[in-house]
Design an enzyme around this catalytic site. Structure first.
Site, mmCIF file in Angstrom:
data_model
loop_
_atom_site.group_PDB
_atom_site.id
_atom_site.type_symbol
_atom_site.label_atom_id
_atom_site.label_comp_id
_atom_site.label_asym_id
_atom_site.label_seq_id
_atom_site.Cartn_x
_atom_site.Cartn_y
_atom_site.Cartn_z
ATOM 1 N N SER A 135 35.341 -47.115 -24.183
ATOM 2 C CA SER A 135 35.641 -48.425 -24.736
ATOM 3 C C SER A 135 34.825 -49.425 -23.927
ATOM 4 O O SER A 135 34.988 -49.517 -22.705
ATOM 5 C CB SER A 135 37.136 -48.704 -24.583
ATOM 6 N N LYS A 161 33.071 -47.155 -28.449
ATOM 7 C CA LYS A 161 33.943 -48.165 -29.068
ATOM 8 C C LYS A 161 33.573 -49.522 -28.489
ATOM 9 O O LYS A 161 33.529 -49.693 -27.266
ATOM 10 C CB LYS A 161 35.406 -47.812 -28.781
ATOM 11 N N LYS A 163 34.497 -53.485 -28.097
ATOM 12 C CA LYS A 163 35.488 -54.547 -28.265
ATOM 13 C C LYS A 163 34.821 -55.645 -29.088
ATOM 14 O O LYS A 163 33.626 -55.950 -28.870
ATOM 15 C CB LYS A 163 35.914 -55.085 -26.891
ATOM 16 N N ASP A 188 37.163 -52.409 -31.800
ATOM 17 C CA ASP A 188 38.573 -52.724 -31.530
ATOM 18 C C ASP A 188 38.712 -54.231 -31.376
ATOM 19 O O ASP A 188 38.161 -54.828 -30.444
ATOM 20 C CB ASP A 188 39.015 -52.019 -30.237
ATOM 21 N N GLU A 213 39.810 -50.896 -35.138
ATOM 22 C CA GLU A 213 41.127 -50.813 -34.496
ATOM 23 C C GLU A 213 41.800 -52.182 -34.487
ATOM 24 O O GLU A 213 41.194 -53.184 -34.091
ATOM 25 C CB GLU A 213 40.908 -50.293 -33.063
ATOM 26 N N ASP A 238 46.806 -49.602 -33.211
ATOM 27 C CA ASP A 238 47.114 -49.407 -31.795
ATOM 28 C C ASP A 238 48.399 -50.199 -31.523
ATOM 29 O O ASP A 238 49.515 -49.664 -31.618
ATOM 30 C CB ASP A 238 45.916 -49.893 -30.956
ATOM 31 N N LYS A 262 49.181 -44.238 -27.381
ATOM 32 C CA LYS A 262 49.184 -44.614 -25.962
ATOM 33 C C LYS A 262 50.555 -44.303 -25.395
ATOM 34 O O LYS A 262 51.573 -44.749 -25.950
ATOM 35 C CB LYS A 262 48.892 -46.106 -25.790
ATOM 36 N N GLY A 290 43.490 -45.787 -23.999
ATOM 37 C CA GLY A 290 43.532 -46.008 -22.553
ATOM 38 C C GLY A 290 43.969 -47.417 -22.254
ATOM 39 O O GLY A 290 43.888 -48.307 -23.114
HETATM 40 O O1 OSB Z 1 43.220 -51.958 -27.017
HETATM 41 O O2 OSB Z 1 42.593 -50.033 -26.439
HETATM 42 C C1 OSB Z 1 42.880 -51.190 -26.128
HETATM 43 C C2 OSB Z 1 42.249 -51.767 -22.405
HETATM 44 C C3 OSB Z 1 43.305 -52.604 -22.088
HETATM 45 C C4 OSB Z 1 44.162 -52.989 -23.088
HETATM 46 C C5 OSB Z 1 43.979 -52.541 -24.386
HETATM 47 C C6 OSB Z 1 42.947 -51.684 -24.705
HETATM 48 C C7 OSB Z 1 42.043 -51.326 -23.700
HETATM 49 C C8 OSB Z 1 40.867 -50.514 -23.927
HETATM 50 C C9 OSB Z 1 40.302 -49.798 -22.735
HETATM 51 O O3 OSB Z 1 40.268 -50.449 -24.980
HETATM 52 C C10 OSB Z 1 40.555 -48.342 -22.750
HETATM 53 C C11 OSB Z 1 40.224 -47.734 -21.418
HETATM 54 O O4 OSB Z 1 39.037 -47.491 -21.187
HETATM 55 O O5 OSB Z 1 41.140 -47.496 -20.614
HETATM 56 MG MG MG Z 2 43.126 -50.912 -28.869
#
Ligand code: OSB
Ligand code: MG
Length: 374
Positions: A135, A161, A163, A188, A213, A238, A262, A290
């Site tokens: 991510s 992925k 953001k 995402d 996402e 999510d 999660k 994550g």
């Molecule tokens: O939405 O998946 C998410 C990190 C913090 C809060 C929300 C998210 C995320 C990530 C990072 O996308 C995932 C990771 O590398 O731990």
């Molecule tokens: Mg997410």
């Protein structure tokens, strides 16, 4: 199992680089770890709440309060046989899934150690390696992003992925796709869009994304189902998915075609397995999300990802992408094929670096069953 003591610690762990999402930037993690001591063994769990209540309503401080005041005393006065007993023990406390998961997952770790099996095996896992994606946070420029992607692809990661948010989306996807037409690419939004952005979101279909996402509200199913009917790109939920019932509702309404599981968001391994089973029975693929976890949460994510329905690469990647020094040994590493090998030693499969944990600890509380006074 008899619970001898529960030790809660808040660790301060700087990230190796800031992580930016549509809801903010994280530079320093404040992570709560739960250590549950039972008959000479220690089980460990991680609370994945963020520093501020921006992903969900929980934060490090709110979770600390609920753990110290409510959940740890409840658990300390019980003798759970397995992690699966925890949701019942915590039933009186509403919400607070990330706080609950820290304790429940520590009991699963203990149970696996007692049975002499790996956590993956105890959960019913079927894989000995898992597929990894990354991510990638919002960057200061597209050039910067392209160089990060290049680095992650060279390391072997199987899915990228991105953001995204209004102003950091189609132009970014255009540049990434023109450079790498064939990679598995997803995005995402962490709830950054509204229904008025529907036409804009439909334009994402041009980029052959594996999924989008959580484009809309963090607590929504209905409007995601309206959007999904207009999109070819699968929606992945999510934030909205808190439990098995949400999973059934989302699938029945057509709110998504993929689910991100999660552990913290659903309250621990019991509910995560229930979400996984409900999705798999209905042909909906899942993957493991994550939350910028330390090695404890990472080890648990790895074990969860070995369940049969986890058919897409997750956001479970190498320790070194997050922290200069992780709290487990060995640190999590990813092969050139973009896979993590599943440890087969009893429990979580990684040793806990207790000396390092003590050095990183900013506050600590020990909870024992209240001694009965005669
Ligand atoms: O939405 O998946 C998410 C990190 C913090 C809060 C929300 C998210 C995320 C990530 C990072 O996308 C995932 C990771 O590398 O731990
Ligand atoms: Mg997410």
């Amino acid at each position: 199992m008899r619970i001898d003591a529960i030790i809660l610690r808040e660790l301060h762990m700087p990230l190796v680089r800031p992580f930016e999402t549509s809801f903010g930037v994280t530079r320093n993690r404040r992570i709560i770890l739960a250590e549950v001591q039972s008959e000479g063994l220690s089980g460990w769990g991680e609370c994945t709440a963020g520093e501020r209540p921006f992903f969900s309503g929980e934060s490090t401080d709110s979770a600390w309060q609920v753990l110290v005041q409510e959940l740890a005393p409840m658990l300390a006065s019980e003798s759970p046989e397995s992690g699966g007993d925890c949701p019942g023990i915590f039933r009186a406390v509403r919400g607070n899934p990330m706080a609950k998961a820290a304790l429940e997952n520590a009991i699963w770790d203990l149970e696996a150690q007692r049975e002499g099996v790996s956590l993956s095996r105890l959960l019913g896992g079927v894989r000995d390696t898992i597929a990894c994606g990354v991510s990638i946070g919002i960057q200061s420029s597209i050039e910067e992003l392209l160089s990060v992607i290049e680095h992650e692809l060279a390391a072997g990661y199987q899915r990228i992925k991105l953001k995204c948010k209004p102003g950091w989306d189609v132009e970014v996807f255009e540049r990434v796709r023109s450079r790498w037409p064939g990679i598995l690419l997803s995005c995402d939004a962490n709830s950054a869009y509204r229904l008025r952005d529907e036409d804009h979101l439909v334009s994402f279909d041009a980029f052959d994304l594996l999924m989008i996402e959580q484009p809309l509200w963090h607590d929504d199913f209905y409007f995601h189902s309206v959007l999904q009917r207009r999109l070819n790109t699968p929606i992945c939920l999510d934030e909205s998915i808190r439990n098995r019932r949400d999973t059934l509702a989302a699938i029945e309404m057509g709110s998504c075609k993929i689910i991100n599981v999660k552990l913290g968001r659903v309250g621990g391994f019991s509910e995560a397995i229930a979400v996984h089973n409900a999705a798999m029975e209905r042909g909906i693929p899942v993957w493991c999300g994550g939350m910028l976890e330390s090695g404890i949460g990472r080890a648990h994510n790895i074990a969860l990802s070995t369940l049969e329905g986890f058919t897409l690469p997750g956001d479970v990647s190498a320790s070194a992408r997050y922290f200069a020094d992780d709290v487990i040994e060995p640190a999590v590493t990813v092969s050139e094929q973009g896979e993590i090998e599943i440890p087969d030693t009893p429990g979580r499969g990684y040793e806990v670096r207790t000396d390092l944990i003590e050095r990183l600890t900013a506050r600590k509380e020990t909870i024992r069953e209240m001694a009965l006074v005669a």
